[in-house]
Structures are given as C-alpha cells and as structure tokens.
Design an enzyme around this catalytic site. Structure first.
Site, PDB file in Angstrom:
ATOM      1  N   LEU A  38       0.858  -1.184   0.000  1.00 48.25           N
ATOM      2  CA  LEU A  38       0.000   0.000   0.000  1.00 48.25           C
ATOM      3  C   LEU A  38       0.889   1.227   0.000  1.00 48.25           C
ATOM      4  O   LEU A  38       1.915   1.262   0.682  1.00 48.25           O
ATOM      5  CB  LEU A  38      -0.897   0.020   1.240  1.00 48.25           C
ATOM      6  CG  LEU A  38      -2.131  -0.896   1.239  1.00 48.25           C
ATOM      7  CD1 LEU A  38      -2.782  -0.871   2.616  1.00 48.25           C
ATOM      8  CD2 LEU A  38      -3.121  -0.475   0.167  1.00 48.25           C
ATOM      9  N   ASP A  39       0.495   2.265  -0.747  1.00 48.49           N
ATOM     10  CA  ASP A  39       1.234   3.528  -0.742  1.00 48.49           C
ATOM     11  C   ASP A  39       1.285   4.086   0.680  1.00 48.49           C
ATOM     12  O   ASP A  39       0.379   3.821   1.488  1.00 48.49           O
ATOM     13  CB  ASP A  39       0.547   4.555  -1.640  1.00 48.49           C
ATOM     14  CG  ASP A  39       0.629   4.191  -3.116  1.00 48.49           C
ATOM     15  OD1 ASP A  39       1.516   3.419  -3.493  1.00 48.49           O
ATOM     16  OD2 ASP A  39      -0.210   4.710  -3.893  1.00 48.49           O
ATOM     17  N   PRO A  40       2.304   4.895   0.995  1.00 50.21           N
ATOM     18  CA  PRO A  40       2.338   5.539   2.316  1.00 50.21           C
ATOM     19  C   PRO A  40       1.062   6.326   2.619  1.00 50.21           C
ATOM     20  O   PRO A  40       0.595   6.338   3.764  1.00 50.21           O
ATOM     21  CB  PRO A  40       3.555   6.472   2.208  1.00 50.21           C
ATOM     22  CG  PRO A  40       4.469   5.758   1.253  1.00 50.21           C
ATOM     23  CD  PRO A  40       3.552   5.148   0.229  1.00 50.21           C
TER      24      PRO A  40
END
Length: 312
Positions: A47-49
């Site tokens: 997951l993206d930050p």
C-alpha cells in the site's frame, strides 16, 4: 565461521493489520516482526504511504503462500479531487495543474465511469515501485526522468460513486472492486483527463484483500498496547492459520503414513483424492492429526504430489 544467529521465534500464521497513513508496507512488516518476535514476515501487496486499510502480514511458513493474497482481488474506497493534478497523482505530490472544476457534475462523472468498468488497460504511474532496468520507477521520477511504461490489463469489477461534492475542487468518494495490479491513482488521473480536469487521490483505503476485511484488522497501536511489557506470545491468539491465504482450496487429509512421506517430498496415493478434485488441481494437504503439510497437486494416476511444503 560461526553461523549468524537468527532473530526471533518460528511463529507461523497471518495477522490482519489496519495500516495507518504515512507508513510504508515494509515499515509495517518490520513493526509486526518486532511485536510478534517473529523470525520471518512479509506483506501481501504493498500500500502507498498515503493509503490506509487492510494489509495481511504473513509470518513464518505462511509467507510461502502469500502469493495467493498478492493475486487476490482488492476493494478500495478513495476520494478523487477534480481541478488539481499532481506529479504523483495523489496529495503527497507537487501540484502541476489547477483549474476551476465548478462546472463538473456527478452525472458527468457517473457517465465517464462506464469506460473504466470491465477489462481495461492502464499505464502505471511513474511514482510506483515497478522497475525499469532494475531501477524503481519512483526513483527515476524523483530524478526528473520519465520513461515509457507498458499498459497493463486489469479488470474493474465495480466502480461506483458513494458521495459527490461540487465546487472549484470537486470531490467524489468512490468504491472500486478490482483485480491485482490496479493503480487507483492511475484510474483517478485517467478519469480526470477524460472529464477535462486534472485530478488526484486525496485519500485511499483498502477495505478488502480477497476474503480478508478491514473490519477484522488490528492497528499497530492496538497490538502495541495489548502487548505492553508482556512477551510476544500474548498476541498469538490474533493469528489466522498458516493456510489462511489458501483456505478456499480443497482440503485433503492423509493418514499418518502417507502424511509422513508427503512431508518429505514424495507423491502419495490416497483414496480421498478421487473425491476431492481432478488432475492438475491444487489442494491443501493435512495430516490426520490436523497439521497443515502444505499444497499438493493431483496427478493423472490419482496421487498427490507436493508443490509447497510447510517445514516444522
């Protein structure tokens, strides 16, 4: 030379984490390893930050089956902002275009979504972990280098508007059910371009990975508080079984003798095979005592041959 001592204990299973914003998926893996004092851990789809939501973490022998969760369908809820485009296609990036989106209506967005449902092709964003000649694209993007990316086929099972707010920066909250490898940021950027407005993702939440739901996940803060000064074993009751990533596969139970030989890499004959599946099917294999031995494949002569074994 003495062998390097391995950190942690050989704990197996899956823990569902509700990832907080601002963290990388690897950050989560390392914190989970420390909380459970696990010798081995891995995530099941980054997951993206910016993103939050369910992130299954496999521990120990469960990491051998993480690919099944990587390949699983995902469900996201996201907020798209129209009128502002950024270089990363999300709110973490630099603004590269801004226009007044007051004229945009929910009906226009609804009509445009039709083109993004079903089997589509999308070009991955430059700010992604995909690699070009061994270099992650996001590193090239930070250096101001843009390279050609090949379009990828994905399937959007559902793409619906949950809420819409008109304005100079119009916002649409959407729900997306999709196959692995789908970039929500790319969907947002492509949708904005189609509508004639720049767009970016301001929030992104993964609410499901395969059968694993956000409502059943734990935050790192919750697990940290529960453990406190106790030993890691206090958290073990939260772990799903080692075969959780593959629980939908048919199950076959071998007697002790067959289980012994299967666990040592040998194909075995068992009458249950004929009631479980057909040649080429993958099955979960258990010993009569209940131990999960790994995955096997049914052969044309009615045997089960090992494909991925659990080591104990």
């Amino acid at each position: 030379m003495a062998r390097k001592r391995k950190f942690g204990r050989p704990i197996d299973g899956v823990i569902l984490i509700n990832k907080a914003t601002g963290m990388t998926s690897n950050d989560v893996v390392q914190k989970v390893k420390r909380l459970f004092f696990a010798s081995k851990a891995g995530h099941t789809g980054a997951l993206d930050p910016l993103a939050t939501g369910v992130l299954p973490i496999c521990l120990g022998e469960a990491t051998k089956f993480s690919q099944y969760l990587l390949d699983a369908d995902k469900v996201y809820e996201s907020t798209f902002c129209f009128g502002v485009a950024t270089d990363t296609c999300d709110s973490d990036g630099q603004v590269i275009e801004q226009v007044d989106a007051s004229a945009l209506t929910q009906a226009q967005v609804e009509a445009a979504l039709v083109q993004f449902r079903g089997n589509i092709e999308q070009v991955p964003p430059m700010y992604s972990a995909l690699k070009k000649d061994g270099q992650p694209l996001y590193k090239l993007a930070r250096a101001g280098i843009e390279v050609e990316r090949e379009a990828r086929k994905v399937t959007i099972h559902a793409f619906d508007i949950l809420d819409f707010s008109a304005g100079a920066i119009a916002q649409a909250k959407v729900r997306i059910e999709c196959t692995k490898g789908t970039y929500v940021r790319s969907l947002c950027d492509d949708l904005g371009r189609l509508l004639g407005f720049g767009a970016h993702v301001s929030s992104l939440k993964r609410v499901a990975t395969g059968d694993f739901l956000l409502e059943n996940a734990y935050s790192l803060a919750e697990l940290t508080e529960e453990r406190g000064e106790e030993k890691a074993e206090v958290l073990d009751h939260h772990l799903l079984a080692t075969d959780a990533p593959v629980w939908r596969l048919p199950k076959i139970t071998l007697d002790d003798d067959s289980g012994y030989y299967f666990g040592r890499g040998q194909a075995v004959m068992d009458k249950e095979v004929y009631h479980i599946g057909e040649e080429g099917d993958t099955v979960r294999v258990f010993r009569a005592a209940g131990d999960f031995l790994g995955l096997g494949e049914i052969t044309d002569d009615g045997r089960v041959t090992p494909r991925r074994l659990v080591v104990r």
